[in-house]
Scaffold this active site. Structure first.
Site, PDB file in Angstrom:
ATOM      1  CG  LEU A  85      19.566 -16.649  -2.244  1.00 46.25           C
ATOM      2  CD1 LEU A  85      18.855 -15.632  -3.142  1.00 46.25           C
ATOM      3  CD2 LEU A  85      19.589 -18.005  -2.928  1.00 46.25           C
ATOM      4  CG  ASP A  86      26.967 -16.062   1.733  1.00 52.09           C
ATOM      5  OD1 ASP A  86      27.398 -14.909   1.587  1.00 52.09           O
ATOM      6  OD2 ASP A  86      27.698 -17.050   1.937  1.00 52.09           O
TER       7      ASP A  86
END
Length: 394
Positions: A85-86
């Site tokens: 996940l960014d």
């Protein structure tokens, strides 16, 4: 089905079939066409169990603002075990703001802000917009010239030039181009990092003018969504971010992630996904920016977060979360797993039901018409199972 019709057309002359009187079918138990019809409709039940359920799953996902690029993506997402996940735009709202300004010795706060606006007014990055809004609120009388040259560095910052006026703005590593960072600057950066905050530095060709502390609030439901994803079977949740290690560590602890990869460039995210895939793990990637596009394309399933995602990210991703809500990520995974589960249940029901029908036909318990009617009922059950996926609460 064609084989069944051809077989029936070759029945002996002493056969008499009436669709109104099943007793008129002689001899009753030994219809040569019956096994063929059963096999044909069995294949039809098995074939329909997949598409109908996938179609219902796609409709259910679309109702929640989750768009899949195909039914195969819906099935692939169910097998994800590792999710990257960014941070910005995924775990946060991608609405940073300037919380404080620091001008170093020899420079004023207005000079720092004017230099920052000189660069960031040319960019559409969320940090650039935040800096311009801060400048308009704190120094509305500032007169900033327009640069003749502008260049952005992926995951790092930007610079602008007008005649001899050269300004660079961005991460600390971007300033390591031969200039020496003074102790005052190093102490300030260490203090900001200790608070778990991010910052950008503003510099000319030789000196660091000042720094801006940036804040981007975490989504309120980030922690609960991560817990829900684990309950759905995801084994590892990893954050990839361009922030410093201290900030990444604090976010990881607050949200409940397994690991954080800090100071990530676009190629670093891509390398990490390739490493996970080489180890045999189906890996997903959630991001929203241009910098995330290579990783989204390389992942087993790429997920673009919200309509604010860049066009390149939306093109590279396999799934789009239209509502920009982290809860939709949970729903996407939940619907994909429910769809695969319903497909398996429908296929098993079709096989078992047809085995029972074959056994009854060999035992002479049911007639041809009765067997066909039961087979149609089985197909109707498969369709109802698919409809249940659409209406059932997940």
């Amino acid at each position: 089905a064609l084989r069944a019709v051809m077989t029936c057309s070759r029945l002996p002359a002493n056969w008499s079939i009436s669709f109104f009187d099943t007793s008129a079918m002689t001899p009753r138990p030994n219809c040569a066409a019956f096994p063929v019809i059963v096999r044909s409709v069995t294949m039809l039940a098995l074939v329909l169990s997949g598409p109908l359920t996938i179609y219902a799953g796609l409709l259910r996902a679309a109702r929640h603002g989750v768009l899949f690029k195909g039914g195969d993506i819906l099935e692939k997402l169910a097998s994800i075990r590792v999710l990257l996940l960014d941070k910005t735009g995924t775990l946060t709202y991608a609405k940073p703001r300037v919380s404080s300004l620091q001008a170093f010795t020899g420079f004023t706060g207005q000079e720092v802000v004017e230099a920052a606006v000189f660069v960031e007014r040319q960019s559409n990055h969320p940090i650039a917009r935040a800096i311009c809004e801060y400048a308009a609120a704190t120094f509305p009388e500032a007169n900033v010239p327009k640069p003749t040259k502008f260049l952005e560095f992926e995951g790092g910052g930007a610079c602008a030039i007008k005649d001899d006026y050269y300004i660079k703005l961005g991460a600390a590593w971007l300033m390591e181009d031969g200039r020496e960072l003074e102790q005052e600057v190093l102490d300030w950066m260490a203090g900001v990092r200790a608070q778990g905050l991010s910052f950008v530095l503003v510099a000319n060709r030789t000196k660091i003018l000042g720094g801006l502390v940036m804040e981007d609030a975490l989504r309120e439901n980030a922690s609960s969504i991560m817990t829900g994803l684990r309950e759905l079977g995801l084994e590892r949740l990893i954050m990839v971010t361009g922030d410093n290690a201290q900030t990444a560590r604090q976010v990881t602890e607050a949200v409940g992630l397994d690991e954080a990869v800090s100071e990530c460039m676009p190629d670093t995210k891509l390398v990490r996904i390739q490493q996970e895939r080489r180890q045999g793990f189906p890996v997903g990637m959630v991001g929203d920016g241009i910098n995330d596009a290579p990783a989204l394309a390389a992942a087993y399933v790429g997920i673009a977060m919200g309509t604010q995602s860049s066009d390149l990210a939306l093109e590279a991703a396999d799934v789009a979360l239209i509502n920009n809500d982290l809860h939709d990520l949970y729903m996407a995974v939940a619907i994909s797993k429910a769809t695969v589960r319903f497909i398996r249940i429908s296929a098993i029901a079709a096989v078992c039901g047809n085995l029972v029908l074959v056994g009854l036909s060999l035992a002479g318990v049911i007639t041809l018409v009765g067997g066909v009617l039961l087979q149609v009922a089985l197909l109707a059950g498969v369709a109802l199972m698919s409809a249940l996926l659409y209406v059932k609460r997940i």
